[in-house]
Design a protein around this motif. Structure first.
Motif, PDB file in Angstrom:
ATOM      1  N   LYS A 208       0.825  -1.208   0.000  1.00 30.53           N
ATOM      2  CA  LYS A 208       0.000   0.000   0.000  1.00 30.53           C
ATOM      3  C   LYS A 208       0.860   1.259   0.000  1.00 30.53           C
ATOM      4  O   LYS A 208       0.594   2.210  -0.746  1.00 30.53           O
ATOM      5  N   SER A 209       1.901   1.262   0.804  1.00 35.30           N
ATOM      6  CA  SER A 209       2.803   2.426   0.828  1.00 35.30           C
ATOM      7  C   SER A 209       3.513   2.591  -0.510  1.00 35.30           C
ATOM      8  O   SER A 209       3.720   3.714  -0.989  1.00 35.30           O
ATOM      9  N   LYS A 212       1.162   4.052  -3.200  1.00 38.58           N
ATOM     10  CA  LYS A 212       0.900   5.476  -2.968  1.00 38.58           C
ATOM     11  C   LYS A 212       2.039   6.339  -3.501  1.00 38.58           C
ATOM     12  O   LYS A 212       1.814   7.472  -3.952  1.00 38.58           O
ATOM     13  N   LYS A 245      -6.410  11.810  -7.384  1.00 41.93           N
ATOM     14  CA  LYS A 245      -5.491  11.041  -6.545  1.00 41.93           C
ATOM     15  C   LYS A 245      -6.114  10.627  -5.215  1.00 41.93           C
ATOM     16  O   LYS A 245      -5.820   9.543  -4.699  1.00 41.93           O
ATOM     17  N   ARG A 249      -6.088   6.869  -3.706  1.00 39.12           N
ATOM     18  CA  ARG A 249      -5.482   6.571  -2.401  1.00 39.12           C
ATOM     19  C   ARG A 249      -6.499   5.917  -1.463  1.00 39.12           C
ATOM     20  O   ARG A 249      -6.174   4.991  -0.715  1.00 39.12           O
ATOM     21  N   ASP A 253      -6.204   2.423   0.506  1.00 41.39           N
ATOM     22  CA  ASP A 253      -6.274   2.382   1.972  1.00 41.39           C
ATOM     23  C   ASP A 253      -7.238   1.311   2.483  1.00 41.39           C
ATOM     24  O   ASP A 253      -7.041   0.762   3.571  1.00 41.39           O
TER      25      ASP A 253
END
Length: 542
Positions: A208-209, A212, A245, A249, A253
């Motif tokens: 996930k990081s 992003k 965006k 995101r 999440d």
């Protein structure tokens, strides 16, 4: 080579030891494959160890839920990673086989994966070490193209640091870079593994990081889809403009992990989304983030590869981003990317994610040349023997070089490709015994040439292949920092495999010293980090 040791948290270590004793006390044999933080005593000693009465009483009672969860966690941590163990390229006599042919490889996953093992305190398994991917992890100062071709070609010849009788021939390819702003519009599909095996810090949270970071680079003309798979596949986000965006995101999440791994159905759905958002003359690519632990639906290796081969004909390429530990299927990840006309990287930390998806985003997404093949014809008047370092799973037949039907590797904008040959000059003692009945080759007008280098590629826009030919002069020079550093990386890769057949008496300390002296301009600290990894390996081998 000893098995890598898994580093467990102290609480998990204590439970693992207690569990072994308990199993032994029940007359059960402990599995030799369970990873342990320290070398265990022999199983016979464990079986004869007395079990405290209080603990035996607890064993007869149903285990509390907390203990069941901890047991599940420890058993899941049992190493079962999958690698392809390929033998090193053999030594060839030029008189018998003067031509060497292989496909380029821009993957870097092996280096990051090896780094992960060393940083966790264990030596990597031999199959995890692919010399060419370790070489290509680092940038080098190669000449840019000046003749309108998509990449420049550099060669260099110098002494071999581990063998005074041989020389190293380095071949370098450098593609022109492009700013992200100048890239064609991109249609990207994030395909994310949310199965139970990704429910760990190195799994879905890092995915996930990582995604992003890429979202931050999107432009208004780009579009993104998000597909996930566990026991089943589903679309989380339909094709969405890069200008939105926050929506992208938010979709990332909400991802959570759990369930089995139906990877094949996820790949099929991702290609469906890629076709739905297809951009003509744009970048159309799937980014698969997974540990490769497919266990539901189509899971056999050849079927998954064939799926990627068939789907790439639609103009959609497949990049694989490897995550996770213990159950990681590295063999599948590397081969899927190859079959899908993409590239493979292993993400062991957020810094590596930034390197792949921010600093090298143009290289990751934009292809400047397809089906790139290299062929070297050695001159028997100058070279008696040679061996190609690495590229074992990229070997091609000699006749494959001129066939446009044979698939090969792609080169992205800004990519560098490095290949090393160790050669035995004519008259020097080599690795092979001389043949009694071999005829010595006769010299001719081309005898001053060491070799002929040929590069064949297809333009990114399509069409027939094109050929670059360049003679290589038999002229040694003082080795550049780039050649000396790449030699240190090659030595390290061979030393990690453990047999020392070719590196002789060169020690890991010698390798670290060579790399340290060849760091040169190191703006990102990558070469300095390499020196530290060599020193880590040295301490682990004692």
């Amino acid at each position: 080579m000893s098995r890598p040791l898994l580093l467990l948290r102290p609480a998990a270590q204590g439970f693992a030891v207690t569990l072994l004793v308990a199993l032994a006390g029940c007359g059960l044999s402990s599995s030799p494959d369970v990873a342990k933080p320290v070398e265990p005593p022999p199983v016979a000693e464990l079986q004869s160890a007395p079990v405290p009465a209080t603990f035996a009483k607890r064993m007869a009672m149903p285990a509390p839920m907390q203990m069941q969860e901890r047991a599940t966690l420890d058993l899941r941590s049992e190493p079962r990673e999958q690698y392809a163990n390929l033998p090193d390229n053999p030594v060839h006599r030029v008189a018998e086989m003067p031509v060497s042919t292989f496909s380029v490889d821009v993957d870097t996953g092996s280096y990051a994966n090896v780094r992960r093992f060393l940083n966790q305190g264990s030596l990597p398994p031999e199959g995890a070490v692919r010399l060419e991917e370790m070489l290509n992890y680092f940038p080098y100062h190669y000449a840019l193209p000046t003749d309108g071709s998509p990449f420049g070609v550099t060669t260099e010849l110098a002494a071999t640091p581990w063998n005074p009788r041989t020389k190293l021939l380095r071949i370098g390819i450098k593609a022109s870079d492009r700013a992200v702003a100048d890239l064609a519009p991109a249609n990207l599909v994030f395909l994310v593994d949310v199965s139970g095996s990704m429910d760990r810090r190195e799994g879905l949270p890092l995915v996930k990081s990582t995604l992003k970071l890429l979202v931050d680079q999107l432009r208004d003309q780009d579009r993104v889809s998000l597909v996930v798979y566990a026991g089943e596949s589903r679309v989380v986000l339909k094709p969405t403009s890069g200008r939105d965006k926050s929506k992208i995101r938010n979709a990332i999440d909400q991802l959570t992990a759990g369930g089995s791994t139906a990877g094949a159905s996820g790949i099929e759905m991702a290609y469906q989304m890629a076709r739905e958002g297809f951009i003509d003359k744009g970048i159309n690519r799937i980014l698969l983030a997974t540990d490769g632990d497919f266990n539901v639906g189509i899971s056999d290796f050849d079927s998954l590869k064939q799926m990627a081969v068939e789907q790439r004909k639609s103009g959609v390429s497949l990049t694989t981003l490897g995550f996770g530990v213990d159950n990681y299927n590295e063999h599948l990840m590397e081969q899927l990317a190859d079959a899908g006309d993409g590239n493979y990287a292993y993400i062991d930390n957020l810094r590596e994610a930034r390197k792949v998806l921010v600093e090298q985003l143009s290289s990751t997404l934009a292809v400047v040349a397809r089906d790139v093949k290299l062929q070297v014809e050695f001159n028997p008047a100058q070279v008696s023997e040679y061996r190609l370092l690495g590229y074992e799973n990229r070997a091609l037949k000699r006749e494959d070089f001129n066939s446009d039907k044979v698939d090969a590797g792609e080169i992205g904008a800004g990519h560098t490709v490095t290949a090393l040959y160790e050669i035995v000059p004519k008259g020097e003692k080599g690795w092979l015994e001389p043949l009694r009945y071999a005829n010595a080759p006769t010299a001719d007008g081309k005898s001053v040439e060491l070799a002929m280098l040929r590069v064949r590629y297809k333009p990114a826009a399509g069409g027939n292949s094109q050929l670059i030919e360049r003679p290589i002069a038999n002229q040694s020079t003082p080795a550049s920092d780039d050649l000396r550093f790449s030699a240190a990386v090659a030595a390290f890769a061979q030393q990690l495999k453990g047999d020392g057949r070719y590196t002789g008496s060169m020690s890991l300390q010698d390798t670290a010293t060579l790399a340290r002296s060849a760091r040169g301009d190191d703006p990102f600290g990558l070469r300095n980090e390499f020196v530290q990894l060599v020193e880590l390996a040295q301490s682990l081998k004692h």
